[in-house]
Design an enzyme around this catalytic site. Structure first.
Site, mmCIF file in Angstrom:
data_model
loop_
_atom_site.group_PDB
_atom_site.id
_atom_site.type_symbol
_atom_site.label_atom_id
_atom_site.label_comp_id
_atom_site.label_asym_id
_atom_site.label_seq_id
_atom_site.Cartn_x
_atom_site.Cartn_y
_atom_site.Cartn_z
ATOM 1 N N GLU A 40 32.930 40.842 25.425
ATOM 2 C CA GLU A 40 31.505 40.872 25.025
ATOM 3 C C GLU A 40 30.859 42.212 25.419
ATOM 4 O OE1 GLU A 40 29.084 38.382 27.563
ATOM 5 O OE2 GLU A 40 27.574 38.079 25.993
ATOM 6 N N LYS A 112 25.208 35.650 18.914
ATOM 7 C CA LYS A 112 25.312 34.695 20.035
ATOM 8 C C LYS A 112 24.119 33.730 20.028
ATOM 9 C CE LYS A 112 25.925 34.907 25.099
ATOM 10 N NZ LYS A 112 25.925 35.852 26.239
ATOM 11 N N CYS A 147 30.749 34.137 25.440
ATOM 12 C CA CYS A 147 30.435 34.021 26.868
ATOM 13 C C CYS A 147 29.667 32.746 27.216
ATOM 14 C CB CYS A 147 29.694 35.281 27.325
ATOM 15 S SG CYS A 147 29.810 35.556 29.105
HETATM 16 N N1 LIG Z 1 27.061 37.223 29.498
HETATM 17 C C1 LIG Z 1 26.981 35.930 29.711
HETATM 18 O O1 LIG Z 1 26.760 35.145 28.796
HETATM 19 C C2 LIG Z 1 27.135 35.469 31.132
HETATM 20 C C3 LIG Z 1 27.299 33.977 31.275
HETATM 21 C C4 LIG Z 1 27.373 33.571 32.703
HETATM 22 O O2 LIG Z 1 27.259 34.378 33.602
HETATM 23 C C5 LIG Z 1 27.566 32.152 33.025
HETATM 24 O O3 LIG Z 1 27.552 31.304 32.119
HETATM 25 O O4 LIG Z 1 27.747 31.835 34.208
#
Ligand SMILES: NC(=O)CCC(=O)C(=O)O
Length: 259
Positions: A40, A112, A147
Site C-alpha cells: 500500500e 480503499k 490494509c
Molecule cells: N494503513 C492502514 O490501513 C493501517 C491499518 C492498521 O494499522 C490497522 O488496521 O491496525
C-alpha cells in the site's frame, strides 16, 4: 499460478523517483510470475500524511502508473502495483490501488473503502471508496482490498459474492499490530475459503515501523509462505486456484450462510 509479493522498504530518505525506478526493476526481475504484488502507498508511505497532498497523482497517467505499466509490460506479468495517493478530478484524495495486465494496460483501480486513522490521517485527508472491485485474471477472479479493509469481513463476503477466490491485500500495517495482521489474513482465508495474498511494506516511515510478515494463505487456512520479519524481500509461492472450488465443495460452509 506463481505469485510474487514484493515486501518493499519504504525509506523516506529515498526520493520517490528513485524508489519508483528501483521498484520497477524488482518487478521486472519477477518475469516468471503470473501475478506480482506491491504494498500500500509505497510511493509516499502509508503513514507519511504530510506528503499525501504534494505527491498525489493520477492513477492512469501519474509517474507511478507510468513506471508500473512499463514494468508489467517488460516483465509480461499481471501486476497489482499496490496503491497511490490519487488526486481525483474534483481535487479530492483517494487511496487507490492499480492493477496492470501483462500488456501494460491499467486493468482495474480500487479506491480503499475503509480509511484508517479514526479522526486523523487517512481518515480525514482522504475520501472513501464505495465500490468493491474484482479483476478477471486468466487464472482466478481477484478480490481487491487494502490494509485496514482486512478488519471488515463483510467486505470480503461481497467480494466472494462477486466471484472472488483470491484476495489481494496490499498494506502498510504497523509492527505494533503485527499479530492482528497475521491472524486476520488467515481468518479471511478460512471464513471465505479463498487464497489471501497479503503484502506489507518493510522498514520504517513517519516513525512507524512496518510489520512486514507478508503472507500467502490457502483456502484451508494453511500458510504457504510468510516473510519472517520486516526486511525488504520477495516472497514467492505457487497457488492452485482450482483448490478454492475443491475446498468449498469438500467443506461447504459458505452454503450455510444465512445473512
Ligand atoms: N494503513 C492502514 O490501513 C493501517 C491499518 C492498521 O494499522 C490497522 O488496521 O491496525
Amino acid at each position: 499460478m506463481r505469485v510474487s509479493l514484493i515486501q518493499l522498504d519504504v525509506d523516506p530518505a529515498e526520493p520517490p523517483a528513485a524508489r519508483r525506478a528501483r521498484t520497477a526493476d524488482l518487478v521486472r526481475a519477477q518475469h516468471a510470475a503470473d501475478l506480482v504484488v506491491l504494498p500500500e502507498l509505497w510511493p509516499t508511505g502509508a503513514f507519511d500524511y504530510p506528503r499525501f497532498d504534494a505527491e498525489a497523482e493520477s492513477p492512469a497517467e501519474g509517474p507511478t502508473a507510468e513506471a508500473m505499466s512499463a514494468a508489467a509490460r517488460d516483465a509480461g506479468v499481471w501486476l497489482h502495483a499496490g496503491s497511490v495517493v490519487e488526486r481525483a478530478a474534483d481535487g479530492g484524495l483517494f487511496n487507490t490501488s492499480l492493477v496492470f495486465s501483462p500488456d501494460g494496460a491499467l486493468a482495474a483501480t480500487y479506491r480503499k473503502i475503509h480509511r484508517f486513522g479514526f479522526d486523523r490521517g487517512e481518515a480525514v485527508l482522504m475520501e472513501a471508496g464505495t465500490e468493491p472491485v474484482t479483476v478477471a485474471h486468466p487464472s482466478a477472479v481477484l478480490g481487491l482490498a487494502t490494509c485496514y479493509d482486512l478488519r471488515f469481513p463483510e467486505m470480503f463476503r461481497l467480494l466472494v459474492d462477486a466471484g472472488a477466490g483470491l484476495f489481494v491485500v496490499p498494506a502498510g500495517w504497523p509492527a505494533r499490530r503485527a499479530a492482528h495482521w497475521s491472524l486476520l489474513a488467515r481468518a479471511r482465508a478460512v471464513e471465505n475459503q479463498a487464497y489471501v495474498l497479503a503484502c506489507c511494506s518493510a522498514g520504517t516511515h513517519a516513525d512507524v515501523p512496518q510489520a512486514g510478515r507478508s503472507v500467502v494463505v490457502d483456502p484451508w487456512g494453511e500458510v504457504l509462505a510468510e516473510a519472517p520479519d520486516a526486511a525488504e524481500r520477495v516472497l514467492t509461492a505457487v497457488v492452485d486456484p482450482a483448490q478454492v472450488a475443491r475446498v468449498r465443495e469438500e467443506f461447504p460452509a459458505l452454503k450455510d450462510r444465512v445473512l
